[in-house]
Design an enzyme around this catalytic site. Sequence first.
Site, PDB file in Angstrom:
ATOM      1  N   HIS A   1       0.820  -1.309   0.120  1.00 33.75           N
ATOM      2  CA  HIS A   1       0.041   0.077  -0.123  1.00 33.75           C
ATOM      3  C   HIS A   1       0.804   1.444  -0.076  1.00 33.75           C
ATOM      4  O   HIS A   1       0.616   2.216  -0.649  1.00 33.75           O
ATOM      5  CB  HIS A   1      -1.085  -0.002   1.314  1.00 33.75           C
TER       6      HIS A   1
ATOM      7  N   HIS B   1      -9.751   3.099   0.211  1.00 33.56           N
ATOM      8  CA  HIS B   1      -9.672   2.595   1.689  1.00 33.56           C
ATOM      9  C   HIS B   1     -10.722   1.290   1.461  1.00 33.56           C
ATOM     10  O   HIS B   1     -11.629   1.124   2.448  1.00 33.56           O
ATOM     11  CB  HIS B   1     -10.186   3.519   2.527  1.00 33.56           C
TER      12      HIS B   1
ATOM     13  N   HIS C   1     -10.338  -2.636   1.779  1.00 35.02           N
ATOM     14  CA  HIS C   1     -10.094  -3.516   2.802  1.00 35.02           C
ATOM     15  C   HIS C   1     -10.565  -3.017   4.316  1.00 35.02           C
ATOM     16  O   HIS C   1     -11.330  -3.902   5.127  1.00 35.02           O
ATOM     17  CB  HIS C   1      -8.547  -4.090   2.838  1.00 35.02           C
TER      18      HIS C   1
ATOM     19  N   ASP D   1       0.716  15.090   6.057  1.00 36.69           N
ATOM     20  CA  ASP D   1      -0.338  14.746   6.725  1.00 36.69           C
ATOM     21  C   ASP D   1      -0.009  13.231   7.291  1.00 36.69           C
ATOM     22  O   ASP D   1       0.913  12.522   6.681  1.00 36.69           O
ATOM     23  CB  ASP D   1      -1.650  14.489   5.937  1.00 36.69           C
TER      24      ASP D   1
ATOM     25  N   GLU E   1      -2.264   4.343  12.904  1.00 38.00           N
ATOM     26  CA  GLU E   1      -2.600   5.200  12.026  1.00 38.00           C
ATOM     27  C   GLU E   1      -3.747   6.021  12.459  1.00 38.00           C
ATOM     28  O   GLU E   1      -4.836   6.299  11.584  1.00 38.00           O
ATOM     29  CB  GLU E   1      -3.145   4.500  10.653  1.00 38.00           C
TER      30      GLU E   1
ATOM     31  N   ASP F   1      -5.865   8.799 -10.944  1.00 43.40           N
ATOM     32  CA  ASP F   1      -6.378   7.602 -11.081  1.00 43.40           C
ATOM     33  C   ASP F   1      -6.183   6.757  -9.666  1.00 43.40           C
ATOM     34  O   ASP F   1      -5.666   6.841  -8.860  1.00 43.40           O
ATOM     35  CB  ASP F   1      -5.776   6.781 -12.133  1.00 43.40           C
TER      36      ASP F   1
ATOM     37  N   ASN G   1      -3.336   6.380  -6.993  1.00 40.50           N
ATOM     38  CA  ASN G   1      -3.209   5.344  -5.917  1.00 40.50           C
ATOM     39  C   ASN G   1      -3.703   4.082  -6.786  1.00 40.50           C
ATOM     40  O   ASN G   1      -4.226   3.746  -7.739  1.00 40.50           O
ATOM     41  CB  ASN G   1      -4.285   5.532  -5.111  1.00 40.50           C
TER      42      ASN G   1
ATOM     43  N   SER H   1      -4.331  -0.004  -5.554  1.00 42.33           N
ATOM     44  CA  SER H   1      -4.880  -0.855  -4.594  1.00 42.33           C
ATOM     45  C   SER H   1      -4.988  -2.295  -5.259  1.00 42.33           C
ATOM     46  O   SER H   1      -5.810  -2.742  -5.957  1.00 42.33           O
ATOM     47  CB  SER H   1      -6.176  -0.443  -4.305  1.00 42.33           C
TER      48      SER H   1
END
Length: 763
Positions: free
Chosen positions: A68, A119, A121, A293, A337, A525, A563, A565
């Site tokens: 990830h 986001h 899983h 962040d 997290e 994307d 991202n 995934s």
Amino acid sequence: MTEAPAATAPTPQTRLDTVENAAATPDRELPWADLGLKTDEYERIVEILGRRPTGAELAMYSVMWSEHCSYKSSKVHLKKFGELSQETPLGKTLAGIGENAGVIDVGQGYAVTFKVESHNHPSYVEPYQGAATGVGGIVRDILAMGARPVAVMDPLRFGPLDAPDTRRVLPGIVAGVGGYGNCLGLPNIGGEVVFDETYLGNPLVNALCVGVLRHEQLHTAHASGVGNKVVLYGARTGGDGIGGVSVLASETFSDSGPTKRPSVQVGDPFMEKLLIECTLELFDAGVVAGIQDLGGAGLSCATSELASAGDGGMHVELDTVPLRDSTLSPEEILMSESQERMMAVVEPQHLEAFMDICGRWDVEATVVGEVTETGRLIIDWHGETVVDVPPRSVAHDGPTYHRPYARPDWQDALQADTTASLARPQTGEELRSTLLAVLGSPNQADKSWITDQYDRYVRGNTVLAQPEDAGIVRIDDETNLGVAVSTDCNGRFAKLDPYAGAQLALAESYRNVGVAGGLPLAVTDCLNFGSPEDPAVMWQFEQATSGLKDACEVLGIPVTGGNVSFYNQTGETAILPTPVVGVLGVVADVTKRLTQGFAGEGDAVLLLGTTRDELDGSAWSQVAHDHLGGLPPQVDLAAEKALADLMVAVSEQGLATAAHDLSDGGLAIALAEASIRHGVGASVDLDGDPFVGLFSESTARALVTVRPEQLEAFTTLASSYGVPVARIGSTGGADLVVEGQFAVPVAELRETWTATIPAAMGA
């Protein structure tokens, strides 16, 4: 600021695994495999450090080298996006791939930043919090660029609507998206909701955010300036989200559910709202030298990425980190997290002003370290060093895998299994029944049960939102400058041909922006695929990224970020390859935007583009025959660009009363949706095979209505862009009529369209 209680010091019975201890005990076994590291990865860490890692170092490497966070299976393919020109049709890209989000110039001194992430899983394990924190995370990415977040979107995918697990995850995910975004005061202006059996057990929750800034307000993530202070501010660090998305999104689910279930993050949107306003004031005051962040991988990510992108050195006192749970170990603090946290680099002379601003917003802020010239990231715990690493080795020099990929054996058979042999409706009554069946199917049905849970108009600058083709927000009240955004992907097309499928996703999103009156400028994307350890999945991924890159090159727009995934599969069942593509465009005057609904009586109904017999992978083939096979519609990027350019000119000149792109369900669904929007019917007369005319999903097409007195001007303009135009009928009445075939009351269309999802959800 109020001093945070110090983290609990290790007791005499607890032996702290320090750097000194690690060097002295090379044979001590560590749980690297349990943290998701491979043998060769662990050996490489030992080689980098010249010793075994400490527990805290192992925690950092494990989350930062996860799929990830490190993109270790995808980055060799993502490099091709960097080969694209970073020029947009309006000018330069101000920030692109590698930053928290892409930033593009939209004119008048304004820039817009946007990005989409997954986001998936976490949202399956804990639907509400998984989806909510997905929204929170993407909002902070936008905030970190120096922008005020102004809107969100949410492309969602679920298993079959009637599946018990869909009824478990869908309400929670929708509530999480809506609850978090609504509390932040951010309008949700678009997205998609798609149902397919391959998403059962693997729902996709992608979240997009758009932010606005002036050019001079741009900030990036770096820690430069020896002696500058490192400040952690926002919520306290807790045990929620330890491992979080960084681990959870890096492994395939077993048939019985996730094999790893680290704690899903818990969101607090009210804290995030304070964090947003506090951060924007910090930017305005000029007291921030660098910012990052805390999302996936938490402090491990923020410290290593800031240091790596700056002068290369940072020293952190980990026991100064404000905690919600004083029993957390250094490893847990580094892996947590927990949400609503930011890390800033502040020059010493600005520190007091920084702290004062945080105090006014009731945002806790703590100096946890400083920038050094050592070239090392050094983290101490109660005076003893537990981390001493080259920051780039953690943040940017993770493993790079050249995964094997191969066209699957079944691909040829899949493409050979076309719709040519499937029974097609022959009579007007059969066509009527088919229209109603497709219109009422879960993927084409009204999504208001979902979108009504989102505030689409908060802040007062939403110009268009669901169910329109694109979302539009105004960014300047005086000039009415605005931006249009759309996200799209047809995973069925991508399964048939992943190269063309990615291009079709881009084409539809591009078309939606153009048909609304926006000039497409840039792409983000979210590439959702199965396990990268499967050569067939990696072939799909390679083909999709190549298709997207090649299409962007033709259209002249850059990919500014996004991202990946992976591991979206249960057991051996991978999801449909789902390369979601977001396109952002500029609207010079949002008062001239185009909407999809028929506006009144007597307008000419025009069909733009060329219709071919293209029904493989279509909504009709799915609804009528539960069939997937053949080849997707032909991609014609030159025609897509001509159509978008035409529609921008049409909107600016006020030559159309409505416009709607043709995509899933073809002309039939576009006519039904345009009629339902304002309760205005239409009568159309189609040449050739009425079934093909109604249900073909040929690309680069739009349904447009024009006042009779402007018809000549419209057709002349369309001719100048090389866009075919056919007048097929007129608006008016209470029925949708296909001459010589059937008529159906608009009220019946609406009833069919609106009933499906509420019935399934027990509403």
